[in-house]
Design an enzyme around this catalytic site. Structure first.
Site, PDB file in Angstrom:
ATOM      1  CE  LYS A 177      -2.811  -6.420  -1.923  1.00 47.75           C
ATOM      2  NZ  LYS A 177      -1.482  -5.900  -1.544  1.00 47.75           N
ATOM      3  CD  GLU A 252     -13.133  -3.521  11.300  1.00 51.59           C
ATOM      4  OE1 GLU A 252     -13.106  -2.348  11.726  1.00 51.59           O
ATOM      5  OE2 GLU A 252     -13.873  -4.398  11.767  1.00 51.59           O
ATOM      6  CB  CYS A 286      -7.591   2.376  11.800  1.00 51.55           C
ATOM      7  SG  CYS A 286      -7.625   1.001  12.937  1.00 51.55           S
ATOM      8  CD  GLU A 385      -7.263   7.307   8.825  1.00 49.17           C
ATOM      9  OE1 GLU A 385      -7.508   6.929   7.672  1.00 49.17           O
ATOM     10  OE2 GLU A 385      -7.415   6.592   9.821  1.00 49.17           O
TER      11      GLU A 385
HETATM   12  P1  NAP Z   1      -5.070   1.122   1.366  1.00 49.47           P
HETATM   13  O1  NAP Z   1      -4.364   1.910   0.362  1.00 49.47           O
HETATM   14  O2  NAP Z   1      -6.526   1.102   1.375  1.00 49.47           O
HETATM   15  O3  NAP Z   1      -4.497  -0.367   1.225  1.00 49.47           O
HETATM   16  C1  NAP Z   1      -4.975  -1.442   1.970  1.00 49.47           C
HETATM   17  C2  NAP Z   1      -4.804  -2.713   1.187  1.00 49.47           C
HETATM   18  O4  NAP Z   1      -5.645  -2.677   0.032  1.00 49.47           O
HETATM   19  C3  NAP Z   1      -3.382  -2.929   0.664  1.00 49.47           C
HETATM   20  O5  NAP Z   1      -3.091  -4.308   0.740  1.00 49.47           O
HETATM   21  C4  NAP Z   1      -3.503  -2.454  -0.760  1.00 49.47           C
HETATM   22  O6  NAP Z   1      -2.532  -2.946  -1.634  1.00 49.47           O
HETATM   23  C5  NAP Z   1      -4.874  -2.967  -1.118  1.00 49.47           C
HETATM   24  N1  NAP Z   1      -5.479  -2.361  -2.301  1.00 49.47           N
HETATM   25  C6  NAP Z   1      -5.255  -1.134  -2.840  1.00 49.47           C
HETATM   26  N2  NAP Z   1      -5.999  -0.966  -3.951  1.00 49.47           N
HETATM   27  C7  NAP Z   1      -6.719  -2.097  -4.137  1.00 49.47           C
HETATM   28  C8  NAP Z   1      -7.671  -2.537  -5.111  1.00 49.47           C
HETATM   29  N3  NAP Z   1      -8.040  -1.775  -6.133  1.00 49.47           N
HETATM   30  N4  NAP Z   1      -8.210  -3.761  -4.978  1.00 49.47           N
HETATM   31  C9  NAP Z   1      -7.860  -4.552  -3.958  1.00 49.47           C
HETATM   32  N5  NAP Z   1      -6.964  -4.201  -3.012  1.00 49.47           N
HETATM   33  C10 NAP Z   1      -6.399  -2.988  -3.093  1.00 49.47           C
HETATM   34  O7  NAP Z   1      -4.676   1.524   2.838  1.00 49.47           O
HETATM   35  P2  NAP Z   1      -3.226   1.677   3.460  1.00 49.47           P
HETATM   36  O8  NAP Z   1      -2.684   2.979   2.990  1.00 49.47           O
HETATM   37  O9  NAP Z   1      -2.434   0.450   3.229  1.00 49.47           O
HETATM   38  O10 NAP Z   1      -3.559   1.704   5.021  1.00 49.47           O
HETATM   39  C11 NAP Z   1      -3.912   2.876   5.696  1.00 49.47           C
HETATM   40  C12 NAP Z   1      -5.421   2.987   5.849  1.00 49.47           C
HETATM   41  O11 NAP Z   1      -5.971   1.812   6.450  1.00 49.47           O
HETATM   42  C13 NAP Z   1      -5.813   4.099   6.743  1.00 49.47           C
HETATM   43  O12 NAP Z   1      -6.825   4.873   6.148  1.00 49.47           O
HETATM   44  C14 NAP Z   1      -6.339   3.424   8.018  1.00 49.47           C
HETATM   45  O13 NAP Z   1      -7.275   4.111   8.738  1.00 49.47           O
HETATM   46  C15 NAP Z   1      -6.861   2.152   7.517  1.00 49.47           C
HETATM   47  N6  NAP Z   1      -6.800   1.118   8.559  1.00 49.47           N
HETATM   48  C16 NAP Z   1      -7.945   0.750   9.216  1.00 49.47           C
HETATM   49  C17 NAP Z   1      -7.919  -0.202  10.213  1.00 49.47           C
HETATM   50  C18 NAP Z   1      -9.160  -0.613  10.956  1.00 49.47           C
HETATM   51  O14 NAP Z   1      -9.125  -1.526  11.750  1.00 49.47           O
HETATM   52  N7  NAP Z   1     -10.295   0.011  10.744  1.00 49.47           N
HETATM   53  C19 NAP Z   1      -6.723  -0.806  10.537  1.00 49.47           C
HETATM   54  C20 NAP Z   1      -5.575  -0.418   9.860  1.00 49.47           C
HETATM   55  C21 NAP Z   1      -5.637   0.542   8.866  1.00 49.47           C
HETATM   56  P3  NAP Z   1      -1.064  -2.274  -1.781  1.00 49.47           P
HETATM   57  O15 NAP Z   1      -0.187  -3.330  -1.284  1.00 49.47           O
HETATM   58  O16 NAP Z   1      -0.839  -2.011  -3.234  1.00 49.47           O
HETATM   59  O17 NAP Z   1      -1.038  -1.039  -0.992  1.00 49.47           O
END
Ligand code: NAP
Ligand code: MG
Length: 491
Positions: A177, A252, A286, A385
């Protein structure tokens, strides 16, 4: 532009016909509509992935056979690199050269894991020495099963590659997804995989919301492993969901990574890497080095230079030539980053530059690159962050103080140090409590090297051979030598 779900080798609308809008962050225009998967669609996708794993023989192929598919996917991505990169720009907002680089990296990731899939054939068994001569034992690696992958929006196709390539190489099947705000290129990956002849059910792409499609994946009994990249709060939910039926899980998550610059560093070089560490991809990275610590001897000069160079960054639509900073990914992200800057100044931080919508950009989710000084150590701006082009910078005196400040965080994804003294740089590198450490640079990322965090930045490692191991179980096979008797009950 594709608009349907890719399930069991077929393109299909959502079960209830639902869709969501695709918005170009540079123009705020709705440019497309995509199917929003329901729990029912996810169920069909997981069952297809199960069948491909349990019955159709994907895990039984040799690594070399799977590698052929992975190489065909890599070639398919490269054949359409510019077109896919353009989609990434109009969906995510990043400057085209960055998108082009991401797409090339994504193709490279499939090639890399093709190589590791082949190695699985040549080295499948590890003999284990036992202290009892009646027995021999070996350890073998086998794919975990069906992987549910949930990824964020900052590197849409690249994050898909980081999970899909090792999973397929290992022999797992996948339900992926993508993030709702950046789903276009994941569907292109499905198209490329389809053209490469990947068997039905091996890779399924379900676009849709986290709360519906994502939740359905993490709750599904047919999923054996969850691979998640995204925010800490959602990562916690995923770990809790995995705990219910002991799914394997790799996470991650985010960071607040430090960059320590000693006063023997070249100021030009330091400013270049500080800027790359926080303004690349609009700071939506990230591993962004968002807390910069500079030794007192050069702090004033370095800060002046950093502010001068930051003000020169060309802002604009990622499709325009020479643009180095595009819009943030979405209205929500823009609002959150602006709110974080306002909270920082309310808490006592000083805006050295940036902090607002750039002049002449009334539409689009644009934000000036921002440098904050005098950020209180207990404020959210220093600790949490921001995930935008916002850097906090402060002076330090001694190496001990720098290390203590750097490690004073609940995160531990990345850290960087710059010094001409190699011994000191190595000493600081080993003192950092972080999974990724850069010396004299910040952010260069290689598919070959392990990627992941300490502390609340995650669990497990992606990329390299570690990324493959994320999708493998270890089985021991122990044999009693013929002619040997146990004789416990029956003498
Ligand atoms: P997010 O809100 O955690 O969303 C990530 C993914 O999870 C999206 O596909 C999101 O769907 C989905 N999701 C949300 N709620 C969920 C649930 N209850 N059950 C299953 N899936 C669910 O994060 P983001 O705002 O997209 O990305 C930014 C964050 O990602 C930052 O905190 C960043 O640090 C972190 N990040 C980390 C890395 C790494 O390598 N460590 C890399 C990139 C990003 P939706 O489509 O609805 O949003
Ligand atoms: Mg978008």
């Amino acid at each position: 532009m594709r608009s349907e779900l890719y399930i069991d080798g077929k393109w299909t609308a959502a079960a209830n016909g639902g869709t969501f809008d695709v918005v170009n962050p540079a123009t705020e225009e709705v440019i497309h509509k995509i199917a929003a998967a329901t729990a029912q669609d996810v169920d069909v996708a997981v069952k297809a992935a199960r069948r491909a794993f349990d019955e159709d023989g994907w895990p039984k192929l040799s690594g070399a056979q799977r590698a052929k598919y992975l190489r065909a996917i890599a070639d398919g991505i490269r054949a359409r690199q510019a077109e896919i990169a353009r989609l990434e720009v109009i969906d995510n907002g990043k400057p085209f050269p960055e998108a082009d680089w991401d797409i090339a990296d994504a193709a490279g990731c499939f090639d890399f894991y093709a190589g590791l899939a082949e190695q699985l054939d040549s080295n499948p068994e590890e003999p284990i020495a036992l202290p009892d001569a009646r027995f021999t034992s070996k350890a073998v690696k086998e794919p975990i099963g069906v992987a549910g992958a949930i990824i964020p929006w900052n590197y849409p196709l690249l994050m898909a590659a980081w999970t899909v390539a090792p999973a397929l190489a290992a022999g797992c099947t996948v339900v992926l997804k993508p993030a709702e705000v950046t789903s276009l290129t994941a569907l292109e990956l499905a198209a490329v995989a389809d053209e490469a002849g990947l068997p039905p059910g091996v890779l399924n792409i379900v676009t849709g919301s986290g709360s519906i499609a994502g939740q359905a994946i993490i709750d599904h009994k047919g999923v054996d492993k969850l691979a998640f990249t995204g925010s800490g709060p959602v990562g916690s939910k995923i770990m809790a969901a995995a705990a219910r039926d002991i799914k394997r899980v790799s996470l991650e998550l985010g960071g607040k990574s430090p960059f320590v610059v000693f006063d023997d560093a070249d100021i030009d070089e330091a400013v270049e890497w500080i800027m790359f560490g926080i303004f690349w991809n609009q700071g939506q990275v990230c591993s962004a080095t968002s807390r910069v610590l500079v030794q007192k001897g050069i702090y004033g000069r370095l800060l002046t230079r950093l502010v001068d160079e930051t003000k020169k960054i060309k802002i604009g639509d990622g499709l325009e030539d020479g643009v180095l900073l595009g819009p943030l990914v979405s209205r929500r992200q823009h609002e959150q980053v602006v709110a974080a800057i306002e909270a920082a100044t309310a808490a006592g931080a000083t805006l050295a530059c940036g902090g607002k919508r750039p002049e002449g950009f009334e539409t689009g989710y644009y934000l000036e690159p921002t440098v904050l000084t005098e950020v209180p150590l207990e404020s959210d701006a220093w600790r949490e962050e921001i995930f935008g082009p916002v850097v906090c910078i402060r002076p330090f005196s001694t190496e001990e103080e720098a290390i203590a400040l750097a490690n004073d965080s609940r995160f531990g994804l990345a850290a960087a140090v710059m010094s001409k003294d190699d011994v000191r740089a190595e000493r600081v590198a080993s003192a950092f409590r972080a999974g990724i450490v850069w010396i004299n640079c910040s952010q260069p990322t290689f598919t070959e090297a392990p990627w992941g965090g300490y502390k609340e930045s995650g669990i497990g490692r992606e990329l390299g051979r570690w990324g493959l191991e994320n999708y493998l179980e270890t089985k021991q096979i122990t044999r009693l030598a013929s002619g040997e008797k146990w004789g416990w009950y029956i003498k």
